[in-house]
Design an enzyme around this catalytic site. Structure first.
Site, PDB file in Angstrom:
ATOM      1  N   GLU A  58      17.475  35.755  58.705  1.00  0.00           N
ATOM      2  CA  GLU A  58      17.799  36.520  59.909  1.00  0.00           C
ATOM      3  C   GLU A  58      19.257  36.314  60.303  1.00  0.00           C
ATOM      4  O   GLU A  58      19.758  35.177  60.336  1.00  0.00           O
ATOM      5  CB  GLU A  58      16.927  36.090  61.097  1.00  0.00           C
ATOM      6  CG  GLU A  58      17.281  36.909  62.346  1.00  0.00           C
ATOM      7  CD  GLU A  58      16.686  36.379  63.643  1.00  0.00           C
ATOM      8  OE1 GLU A  58      15.983  35.349  63.608  1.00  0.00           O
ATOM      9  OE2 GLU A  58      16.940  37.007  64.694  1.00  0.00           O
ATOM     10  N   ASP A  82      24.762  20.634  67.121  1.00  0.00           N
ATOM     11  CA  ASP A  82      25.763  21.270  67.966  1.00  0.00           C
ATOM     12  C   ASP A  82      26.273  20.221  68.938  1.00  0.00           C
ATOM     13  O   ASP A  82      25.500  19.675  69.725  1.00  0.00           O
ATOM     14  CB  ASP A  82      25.104  22.441  68.702  1.00  0.00           C
ATOM     15  CG  ASP A  82      26.076  23.165  69.626  1.00  0.00           C
ATOM     16  OD1 ASP A  82      25.679  24.202  70.180  1.00  0.00           O
ATOM     17  OD2 ASP A  82      27.227  22.704  69.789  1.00  0.00           O
ATOM     18  N   ASP A 106      28.878  19.624  71.922  1.00  0.00           N
ATOM     19  CA  ASP A 106      29.614  20.446  72.866  1.00  0.00           C
ATOM     20  C   ASP A 106      30.340  19.564  73.870  1.00  0.00           C
ATOM     21  O   ASP A 106      29.745  18.674  74.467  1.00  0.00           O
ATOM     22  CB  ASP A 106      28.593  21.347  73.563  1.00  0.00           C
ATOM     23  CG  ASP A 106      29.235  22.402  74.403  1.00  0.00           C
ATOM     24  OD1 ASP A 106      30.316  22.158  74.974  1.00  0.00           O
ATOM     25  OD2 ASP A 106      28.649  23.488  74.504  1.00  0.00           O
TER      26      ASP A 106
END
Lengths: 421, 567
Positions: free
Chosen positions: A49, A114, A116
């Site tokens: 996807e 991730d 951040d």
């Protein structure tokens, strides 16, 4: 000397088509996501996807493509502002509505992380929220050192990691090993939790608690943090430099050690705090890890567990453009990690400008051969090589090549084991 | 019947050539039980025995025939080569329906003991181990590891262990509650039996079950010594040296990874021998959970067999203790005593039913059955029962004629004076809790299970139970320990520390209460075993008002987690 190109979001509609036509490394990208394309990953690419964020914030999911050509054509047609990569599903995502409900499932995906900068707002003084500067960027450097080490031979044994600058205020890690792609939700969550040391939200003051025995992983992580702590925290962040800041640190110190500090500057105060802790430790049976806990709270990587947990989670694609900063999400060279500067990362306006520059005299080997079927490809190679993007595409190339080598090796091993006579 | 084949589920299919259900092909002569297990098996083989090779045969069950029979036998010997197993292969052989029932009942008893001991003892304590071990051996399940399966008596035990597990799967797969209960007890039983093995048997077990975890050699262990010591709080230098460490792929040791209680290197978790059972248990739980779900889906087919249907329906409600069907003390109770007895010696379920009868002069069928059989169990004669019910119903709207025609008949039925029903034994707690939940207008069921907690609290208050006691009861109810809650109620109303029995049946409650109240025998106080003392302490700590979190209460909390472990 590199001319400074001002990036403006308004320019994206002009720059993106150029970027996707001439600079985006589709060939390596396709090779990466096909993972060899052999028996084991037959429909891998087709069942992957992608999601696009188009102009005016229109978001479309369940995009999928049969091959590199289809991917290129579609991207060049719709000009996405942002590209995300999702999971490999049981069926082609763009046909998910035709599949019997319940049978369309996410099967595999890279293990991703991730990190951040906004998650560190409570411990950095120089910036907050989406801002970053060279001072606090050290936090990312520390994070990558620690997590990369743990994911590789030290703890989890993964080999194919791609670290990418997110384009604004953080970094992503894509763990591409076969074993990683096949991990269950429970396994991903267990890995993320193993790597988590800083716990607690707004309400929690003391976010790191250590007790005996200290796990080897924590010891190793501390060693990394120590390398940077004085320079980053005491000097750069001037942690002990103001009353307010000192109070925040002291809030992490247990009552029985608390002491008023009179020293001259940050580094001295820190040393004084430490000698106080050591004195206390010498005369007590209890284990004090105050120094370590403070260092970890200020420097240890903060992961978003939810990003890592979900097999179907969508994450920004490498080489996607960050609409706010214009910077390309480029791979990070771990061999030069400490030198990485997010402000040196090329913006889309820069590289497009570099494309338009008059060509230098062509070298012999760069000349296009008339009968070469890969003319288009070769031209592309020459194109990005002329821009600041070049070195990053080369990094990416090396990454993909190494995976392909490894895949070939695996195949040989497997066919050896199944020798047919 | 036509079966739809879902590739994931390996349902049996109809053979296009011989048109029999493939699972019956070649299985002529095997009792239905084995067929049933094969439906539920997740293992499939390729061919139907009728010899025709078509795609539809892909989901056939096993093959029989001359040389293949041998394979089964050798498979079995393989399977019973160790006293412990993971129940991955369903039984392949004939068993009679009598054995079917006996095996099931025995394992039920065992699992009930596992449950009871698990709530009242710390699961790793010596007392727990000893008591459970005693039960395992008294019920004739395998318990000695050094004995080889060549010994017929040992082989029989292992076979019983194997078959009884699969039978109970049929009974316990049907609802989420039942599945959870079954998995919990089977896991606890497995853990106990695994921990009981000697080190060599443990390694043997791992290898037999393809848990090919290698141990690290002394050299590697030495080089990692400090790291191994620091990777878990249970270690010191000498325990690391003494025990084996296994290299387990980290994906198989997630619980240890998640909590960082294990040393990791290059994708492997270095699991000490003492922790290897956690790994195995995870595997066990996942496999069993999947198998039960699969079993549940296939169950309709099994239930359609009339020989098995009544057995299966009642199995999970089966009471495995005394059934109080043979009346003792017949006629020793007078009707005038019942009111007083209901407040002193009846369990709450019967106390509330009695009150309902007195208040409403009526009771619906469910209540009549539950209470009526109970009264029979405490010793009421048929005449007394008829008198009791008649007096009450007549006070209600029922006229004498109707009573004699309709209600009296069913009371006589209960006493076995009409028809030949064998099912009319007084209901056990399990039965009351699990079957026929009460609806509006009903008063039967188990108050601890079926009453709204607020209403239950009020009721206990009206019974003059102390607030502290009420809290203890409600905590047990919250933890779904309904019988223990009733037991606690017994202790509170009889003013004793420890009931001294495990409550399973309302008539047992009555008998124990009468024993206490009418004296005669001195009720022996059980010597406070350390585990009992700890259990009481822990229970007290749980129910004490929560104070500011101190280190001490944190420790208690940890004990409590294992104490009242649900999953």
């Amino acid at each position: 000397e590199m001319p400074v190109s001002d990036y403006e979001a308004a320019c994206l509609p002009e720059l993106l088509p150029l970027y996707y036509r001439r600079l985006f490394p589709f060939s390596q990208y396709y090779r990466w996501l096909s993972y060899g394309g052999g028996e084991l990953t037959k429909n891998y690419f087709q069942n992957r996807e992608f999601s696009f964020t188009l102009k005016d914030d229109i978001y479309v999911r369940y995009q999928s493509f049969s091959n590199q050509n289809e991917l290129e054509k579609e991207i060049q047609k719709v000009i996405p502002y942002k590209i995300d990569i999702g999971a490999v599903y049981s069926h082609r995502p763009n046909q998910h509505n035709t599949v019997k409900s319940g049978t369309f499932q996410a099967l595999e995906k890279e293990l991703v992380f991730d990190i951040d900068m906004t998650d560190y707002d409570d411990v950095r003084r120089c910036c907050s929220s989406a801002d970053i500067c060279s001072k606090c960027w050290t936090l990312m450097t520390i994070a990558i050192h620690i997590i990369d080490r743990a994911l590789r031979a030290e703890d989890f044994g993964f080999r194919h990691l791609l670290w990418v600058y997110s384009g604004r205020r953080g970094v992503h890690c894509w763990v591409c090993d076969e074993a990683a792609r096949k991990l269950s939700v429970a396994a991903r969550s267990a890995v993320a939790e193993y790597l988590t040391l800083v716990k607690g939200g707004e309400e929690t003051v003391k976010k790191v608690q250590l007790s005996d025995p200290v796990h080897p992983f924590i010891k190793e992580s501390l060693a990394v943090v120590r390398r940077y702590f004085v320079e980053y925290a005491l000097v750069g962040q001037d942690l002990m430099g103001s009353r307010e800041s000192v109070d925040k640190v002291l809030a992490l110190v247990p009552d029985d050690i608390l002491y008023l500090l009179q020293a001259e500057n940050s580094v001295q105060r820190w040393e004084q705090l430490n000698s106080t802790i050591q004195d206390k430790q010498a005369s007590s049976k209890k284990s004090y890890y105050t120094e370590e806990e403070i260092m970890l709270q200020y420097c240890y990587p903060r992961l978003d567990v939810n990003v890592s947990k979900g097999v179907n989670h969508l994450l920004k694609s490498p080489f996607s453009v960050h609409p706010k900063t214009g910077r390309i999400s480029v791979p990070i060279d771990l061999k030069e990690l400490d030198k990485f500067n997010p402000f040196d990362v090329p913006t889309i306006s820069l590289i497009c400008e570099e494309l338009d520059r008059p060509r230098r005299a062509e070298k012999e080997e760069d000349k296009v051969r008339e009968s070469d079927p890969d003319r288009e490809e070769q031209r592309k190679v020459r194109d990005y090589k002329r821009t600041s993007l070049g070195k990053y595409v080369k990094l990416f190339d090396q990454f993909v090549e190494e995976m392909e080598r490894s895949q070939k090796g695996e195949l040989l091993k497997r066919s050896d084991l199944q020798k047919d006579f | 019947m036509v079966f739809k084949c879902n590739e994931e589920e390996s349902f049996p299919r109809k053979c296009v050539s011989c048109a029999r259900f493939i699972w019956t092909c070649g299985l002529a002569g095997i009792t239905v039980v084995s067929r049933v297990f094969w439906i539920l098996s997740t293992k499939v083989t390729e061919d139907c025995v009728c010899g025709v090779d078509t795609p539809q045969h892909k989901h056939a069950s096993m093959q029989f025939g001359g040389r293949k029979m041998k394979t089964i036998e050798s498979l079995q010997t393989e399977l019973y080569g160790h006293c412990l197993q993971l129940y991955t292969q369903p039984p392949l052989e004939n068993i009679s329906l009598v054995e079917f029932e006996q095996f099931a009942v025995d394992r039920m008893k065992l699992l009930k003991t596992v449950e009871n001991l698990g709530v009242t003892h710390i699961k790793t304590s010596e007392d727990y181990s000893k008591k459970l071990h005693a039960e395992v051996s008294s019920l004739n399940f395998p318990h000695r590891t050094e004995v080889s399966s060549a010994l017929p008596s040992e082989y029989e035990k292992r076979r019983k262990d194997h078959i009884s597990h699969f039978i109970l799967r049929l009974a316990y797969c049907q609802t989420e509650d039942l599945r959870r209960w079954f998995i919990q007890q089977e896991m606890d039983l497995f853990r106990h039996r695994f921990n009981y093995l000697v080190s060599k048997s443990k390694s043997d077990f791992l290898h037999r079950n393809n848990l090919q975890y290698d141990t690290i050699n002394a050299e590697e262990k030495n080089s990692l010594m400090e790291k191994l010591i620091n990777s878990s709080y249970a270690f010191s230098g000498c325990t690391v040296e003494e025990q084996d460490f296994y290299k387990v792929p980290f994906q198989d040791a997630l619980d240890l990874v998640r909590t960082r209680k294990v040393f990791l290197k290059d994708g492997f978790a270095y699991v000490p021998h003492q922790d290897i059972v956690t790994i195995v248990l995870n595997d066990f739980r996942t496999t069993l959970s999947k198998a039960l779900a699969l079993t549940a889906r296939s169950l309709p087919m099994v239930q359609s067999d009339e020989r098995l249907q009544p057995l299966l329906n009642h199995l999970s409600h089966a009471y495995v203790g005394q059934d109080y069907s043979i009346q003792k003390n017949i006629g020793k109770i007078s009707l005038e005593q019942i009111d007083l007895l209901s407040t002193k010696s009846f369990p709450p379920c019967m106390r509330q039913l009695h009150k309902a009868v007195r208040d409403n002069h009526h009771l619906r069928h469910g209540g009549r059955m539950q209470y009526g059989l109970f009264l029979k169990g405490i010793g009421l004669t048929l005449d007394q029962a008829l008198q009791f019910w008649r007096a009450e119903f007549l006070k209600g709207k029922v006229d004498a004629d109707k009573f004699d025609k309709a209600y009296a008949y069913s009371i006589r039925h209960m006493f076995g004076k009409e028809g030949k029903r064998t099912d009319y034994t007084p209901y056990s707690c399990m039965k009351v809790i699990l079957s026929n939940p009460p609806s509006q207008g009903d008063h039967h069921g188990c108050p601890f299970r079926h009453s709204d907690p607020e209403l239950l609290k009020q009721k206990l208050q009206s019974y003059k139970i102390s607030p502290g006691g009420i809290n203890q009861v409600l905590e047990l109810v919250k933890g779904m320990h309904y019988q223990l809650a009733c037991q606690k109620y017994f202790e509170l109303t009889h003013n004793i520390e420890d009931a001294g029995f495990s409550l399973n049946h309302p008539n047992q409650y009555f008998n124990e209460s009468q024993k206490l109240l009418t004296g005669g025998k001195e009720v022996k106080r059980e010597l406070e075993s350390p585990q009992r003392a700890l259990a009481t302490q822990v229970a007290k700590a749980l129910l004490a008002t929560p104070s500011r979190s101190t280190h001490a209460s944190e420790e208690t909390m940890e004990d409590l987690d294992s104490f009242f472990q649900e999953e």
